[in-house]
Write an enzyme that holds these catalytic residues in place. Structure first.
Site, mmCIF file in Angstrom:
data_model
loop_
_atom_site.group_PDB
_atom_site.id
_atom_site.type_symbol
_atom_site.label_atom_id
_atom_site.label_comp_id
_atom_site.label_asym_id
_atom_site.label_seq_id
_atom_site.Cartn_x
_atom_site.Cartn_y
_atom_site.Cartn_z
ATOM 1 N N HIS A 532 -16.947 -83.485 -85.964
ATOM 2 C CA HIS A 532 -18.087 -82.707 -85.475
ATOM 3 C C HIS A 532 -18.990 -83.459 -84.497
ATOM 4 C CE1 HIS A 532 -17.814 -80.165 -89.431
ATOM 5 N NE2 HIS A 532 -16.903 -79.808 -88.549
ATOM 6 N N HIS A 576 -20.600 -77.017 -89.810
ATOM 7 C CA HIS A 576 -19.412 -77.243 -88.998
ATOM 8 C C HIS A 576 -19.765 -76.696 -87.616
ATOM 9 C CE1 HIS A 576 -16.647 -77.665 -92.700
ATOM 10 N NE2 HIS A 576 -17.911 -77.866 -93.044
HETATM 11 C C1 LIG Z 1 -9.142 -81.004 -86.369
HETATM 12 C C2 LIG Z 1 -10.497 -80.335 -86.247
HETATM 13 C C3 LIG Z 1 -10.947 -79.538 -87.294
HETATM 14 C C4 LIG Z 1 -12.194 -78.902 -87.182
HETATM 15 N N1 LIG Z 1 -12.584 -78.011 -88.152
HETATM 16 C C5 LIG Z 1 -13.682 -77.256 -87.943
HETATM 17 C C6 LIG Z 1 -14.015 -76.181 -88.823
HETATM 18 O O1 LIG Z 1 -13.318 -75.897 -89.808
HETATM 19 N N2 LIG Z 1 -15.128 -75.452 -88.538
HETATM 20 C C7 LIG Z 1 -15.920 -75.730 -87.467
HETATM 21 O O2 LIG Z 1 -16.942 -75.055 -87.292
HETATM 22 N N3 LIG Z 1 -15.635 -76.742 -86.632
HETATM 23 C C8 LIG Z 1 -14.520 -77.476 -86.824
HETATM 24 N N4 LIG Z 1 -14.191 -78.452 -85.930
HETATM 25 C C9 LIG Z 1 -15.136 -78.745 -84.836
HETATM 26 C C10 LIG Z 1 -15.182 -77.686 -83.744
HETATM 27 O O3 LIG Z 1 -13.942 -77.044 -83.601
HETATM 28 C C11 LIG Z 1 -15.593 -78.353 -82.434
HETATM 29 O O4 LIG Z 1 -16.780 -79.086 -82.655
HETATM 30 C C12 LIG Z 1 -15.876 -77.360 -81.326
HETATM 31 O O5 LIG Z 1 -14.857 -76.394 -81.258
HETATM 32 C C13 LIG Z 1 -16.013 -78.096 -79.989
HETATM 33 O O6 LIG Z 1 -16.300 -77.173 -78.965
HETATM 34 P P1 LIG Z 1 -16.479 -77.634 -77.450
HETATM 35 O O7 LIG Z 1 -16.502 -76.403 -76.623
HETATM 36 O O8 LIG Z 1 -17.635 -78.551 -77.353
HETATM 37 O O9 LIG Z 1 -15.194 -78.497 -77.120
HETATM 38 P P2 LIG Z 1 -13.641 -78.145 -77.205
HETATM 39 O O10 LIG Z 1 -13.408 -76.882 -77.950
HETATM 40 O O11 LIG Z 1 -12.976 -79.360 -77.726
HETATM 41 O O12 LIG Z 1 -13.228 -77.857 -75.704
HETATM 42 C C14 LIG Z 1 -13.112 -78.839 -74.708
HETATM 43 C C15 LIG Z 1 -11.966 -78.429 -73.793
HETATM 44 O O13 LIG Z 1 -12.037 -79.168 -72.584
HETATM 45 C C16 LIG Z 1 -10.748 -79.616 -72.226
HETATM 46 N N5 LIG Z 1 -10.899 -80.815 -71.408
HETATM 47 C C17 LIG Z 1 -11.429 -82.007 -71.778
HETATM 48 N N6 LIG Z 1 -11.386 -82.880 -70.757
HETATM 49 C C18 LIG Z 1 -10.833 -82.227 -69.719
HETATM 50 C C19 LIG Z 1 -10.506 -82.604 -68.388
HETATM 51 N N7 LIG Z 1 -10.741 -83.841 -67.924
HETATM 52 N N8 LIG Z 1 -9.936 -81.679 -67.559
HETATM 53 C C20 LIG Z 1 -9.691 -80.419 -67.999
HETATM 54 N N9 LIG Z 1 -9.964 -80.017 -69.271
HETATM 55 C C21 LIG Z 1 -10.535 -80.911 -70.115
HETATM 56 C C22 LIG Z 1 -10.081 -79.879 -73.567
HETATM 57 O O14 LIG Z 1 -8.679 -79.963 -73.458
HETATM 58 C C23 LIG Z 1 -10.592 -78.706 -74.391
HETATM 59 O O15 LIG Z 1 -9.772 -77.578 -74.258
HETATM 60 C C24 LIG Z 1 -12.987 -79.103 -86.016
HETATM 61 C C25 LIG Z 1 -12.508 -79.892 -84.968
HETATM 62 C C26 LIG Z 1 -11.274 -80.499 -85.069
HETATM 63 C C27 LIG Z 1 -10.785 -81.339 -83.918
#
Ligand SMILES: Cc1cc2nc3c(=O)[nH]c(=O)nc-3n(C[C@H](O)[C@H](O)[C@H](O)COP(=O)(O)OP(=O)(O)OC[C@H]3O[C@@H](n4cnc5c(N)ncnc54)[C@H](O)[C@@H]3O)c2cc1C
Length: 598
Positions: A532, A576
């Protein structure tokens, strides 16, 4: 937490699963992209990024390009069947496969640190638990940023706009398991209660009666007050995962002619496009499809939206020369915008699985040892043990007000309705290798109002090298104290009479925790992450010299660049983090539309 250790192998599940159709509206190569003047270029098709591209392309006059480093989410079995969520990472194509730097408070161990590398980002690989956080978590963001739009009350329309409350797949009576008055019913993301009853469910609820003072029942943890033990809510629809890709990029949206998506394409940096009244404009993006491949450039007419997540976003900013001048110079990266807080202030939840041998034959281990039956049931009816994530109940709990640690530390939680630690209660083992015999239960504990802070920094000037990720787990004495208290609390939970005869003995090191020193050694040897991280491009008040983005998420000292993902949260919520990422992105979409009068 990796359940795949206990199943008969990844191959079985994949062969048994029916094939998906591959959507055609996604470009695999930069050379196939049509020539279009894009109004917005969104970097990262993850949790937040997909919300933004969906909302912006509601206006047919606006052209949007989404660039995602990973592949399409189509065809990944483990990203569909909820119970297989523990198989999505690490060591898969859907994961960035990061590890942390050696963690000083965890015996120098390097921790596996999954992040989604696929359309849907981390929502394609996460465990789907859906938690909004508390009233005081969000009110604290409003207070830190000076923008009341981030308060709990102001965000209510977005909580509802996001959610589509959905009955559990087994159709059981859910009265008393959630509060229907606080949920959205026609939003984008299906949310449901567990659809398969676990053999420990009744005992957990009975514990909330037998030990109601310490472990009260909470009917709905998404009410703003999450304290107590209650039923998990998850982004699952009819036994299948719902992610930002399956919902915000579903067929009806992906077919919009004003939305183009390119996958398997990594953004290497942002390029200074021009200077406006002395301020650098960053509306050009550089990207490529392989380490040595040609670099392409595209310029957005309006804005670049950086949604690459808490690791990816600072990584791209730093490679673009936006960060701490002296660190950038040392790596040979031309420093362009001095924002020392880029990559700093990482906060995350440390996690520890605590397990007991159980007097049962009906636990996760039974499913894992005979997966064919469960898989056949899921394939035939989308019912059975695979329809849920790996917990049916969570608990959110506080240290006692008179805990000795408060003599040294101010309370880091956001308020009196917000937990210091969490329970994730599972009907079996999650991470350890499964012995050939024996059945288990686990109460995994997490520190959810941590004091420790870490960072994401660059190892080299090569954008294909992984950054140095240092979450600083348990480096604060407060967090170690909280984890110790959480383990003791889990042990008290199982001292309720209802567990007599069910719990046989602690295992996997928990048996060595009778002394405080033993407990501390066990924690340092076994703590990992619950995935997280936030805070590496944190919001701060407009005009403030610290922080990375203003409350409208525009990067400070720059024109044309906004961050929309979890990196903008200044402190990790006691939740989460998928729901917070969706909420940030829903509000950000309205902020962007208002800014451009769309
Ligand atoms: C294994 C795991 C289990 C989890 N379980 C839960 C849960 O049960 N409940 C919950 O609420 N949260 C959970 N989380 C946390 C939650 O899913 C994340 O905190 C949240 O989804 C992150 O959102 P975000 O939009 O910030 O990033 P992300 O959803 O990670 O999106 C970032 C995106 O940017 C892309 N990217 C990165 N760098 C580049 C680049 N240089 N060029 C192009 N694309 C790029 C990545 O590939 C990715 O697709 C979990 C996370 C993980 C990893």
């Amino acid at each position: 937490m990796r359940l795949y250790n206990i199943v008969t192998g990844r191959g079985f599940w994949q062969v048994a699963f029916f094939a998906f159709q591959v959507k055609g509206a996604i470009f695999q190569s930069a050379k196939d992209l049509p020539t279009v003047d894009y109004d917005f270029i969104v970097i990262g098709g993850g949790n937040a990024g997909n919300v933004v591209v969906n909302r912006l392309t509601e206006n047919p006059k606006i052209n949007v390009l989404l660039i995602e480093a990973g592949p399409s989410n189509e065809g990944f079995t483990d990203a569909v069947i909820p119970f297989l969520c523990t198989m999505t990472a690490p060591d898969t194509a859907m994961d960035w496969n990061f590890t942390t730097t050696p963690q000083t408070a965890l015996n120098g161990r390097e921790i596996i640190y999954p992040r989604g590398h696929v359309l849907g980002g981390s929502t394609s690989i996460n465990y789907m638990a859906h938690l909004r956080g508390t009233t005081s978590d969000w009110n604290r963001y409003a207070s830190i940023t000076g923008d009341n739009g981030w308060s709990w009350d102001s965000l209510q329309p977005y909580f509802r706009k996001l959610e589509r409350w959905t009955p559990p797949v087994d159709g059981h009576n859910t009265t008393g398991q959630f509060d229907p008055t606080i949920h959205g019913t026609d939003g984008m993301l299906p949310i449901s209660l567990p659809g398969f009853s676990q053999s420990i469910d009744d005992r957990i609820i009975e514990t909330t009666k037998q030990l109601s003072n310490e472990f009260p029942f909470n009917e709905d943890m998404n009410s703003g007050n999450h304290l107590g033990i209650g039923w998990v809510q998850a982004s699952i629809n009819k036994g299948r995962r719902s992610s930002s890709a399956t919902e915000y990029l579903s067929d009806q949206f992906i077919k919009r002619p004003n939305l183009h998506i390119i996958v398997n394409t990594r953004v290497t940096r942002l390029v200074k496009t021009s200077v406006q009244r002395g301020i650098p404009v960053f509306t050009t993006v550089e990207f490529t499809q392989s380490t040595d491949g040609p670099r392409s450039h595209l310029t957005a007419k309006k804005e670049i939206i950086l949604s690459a997540g808490t690791v990816g976003t600072p990584h791209i900013l730093l490679h673009s020369g936006i960060g701490d001048f002296s660190s950038l110079s040392k790596l040979g990266i031309a420093p362009l915008v001095n924002l020392p807080d880029v990559g700093k202030n990482l906060s995350d939840h440390p996690l520890l699985e605590n397990s007991w041998l159980a007097n049962s034959t009906n636990t996760f281990e039974a499913v894992a040892r005979s997966p064919a039956m469960a898989m056949a049931e899921w394939n035939a009816t989308q019912q059975g043990p695979l329809v849920d994530t790996v917990v049916n109940h969570l608990g959110w709990l506080r240290l006692p007000d008179n805990a000795t640690i408060f003599e040294k530390f101010d309370d880091p939680s956001s308020g009196a309705n917000t937990a210091h630690f969490e329970f994730l209660i599972s009907n079996g083992l999650l991470s350890a290798s499964i012995p050939s015999t024996g059945n288990f239960m686990s109460i995994t504990t997490g520190v959810v109002s941590p004091v420790s802070r870490g960072s994401v920094t660059l190892a080299t000037s090569n954008p294909f090298d992984s950054p140095l990720i240092d979450p600083g787990y348990l480096t604060s004495e407060f967090d170690l104290f909280t984890m110790k208290s959480a383990v003791r609390s889990a042990q008290r939970f199982l001292s309720a009479p209802i567990w007599n005869g069910y719990i046989i003995a602690p295992v996997n090191g928990l048996e060595n925790t009778t002394t405080d020193a033993g407990l501390e050694a066990y924690i340092r040897a076994n703590t990992v992450t619950i995935f997280h991280p936030v805070g590496t491009a944190a919001m701060s008040p407009r005009g403030s010299s610290h922080g990375v983005v203003d409350p409208d998420l525009l990067v400070k000292g720059v024109v044309g660049l906004r961050v929309v993902d979890l990196s903008v949260l200044p402190i990790v919520p006691a939740a989460h983090t998928q729901a917070p990422a969706y909420i940030i992105a829903e509000r950000a979409s309205d902020i962007i539309k208002a800014a451009w009068k769309l």
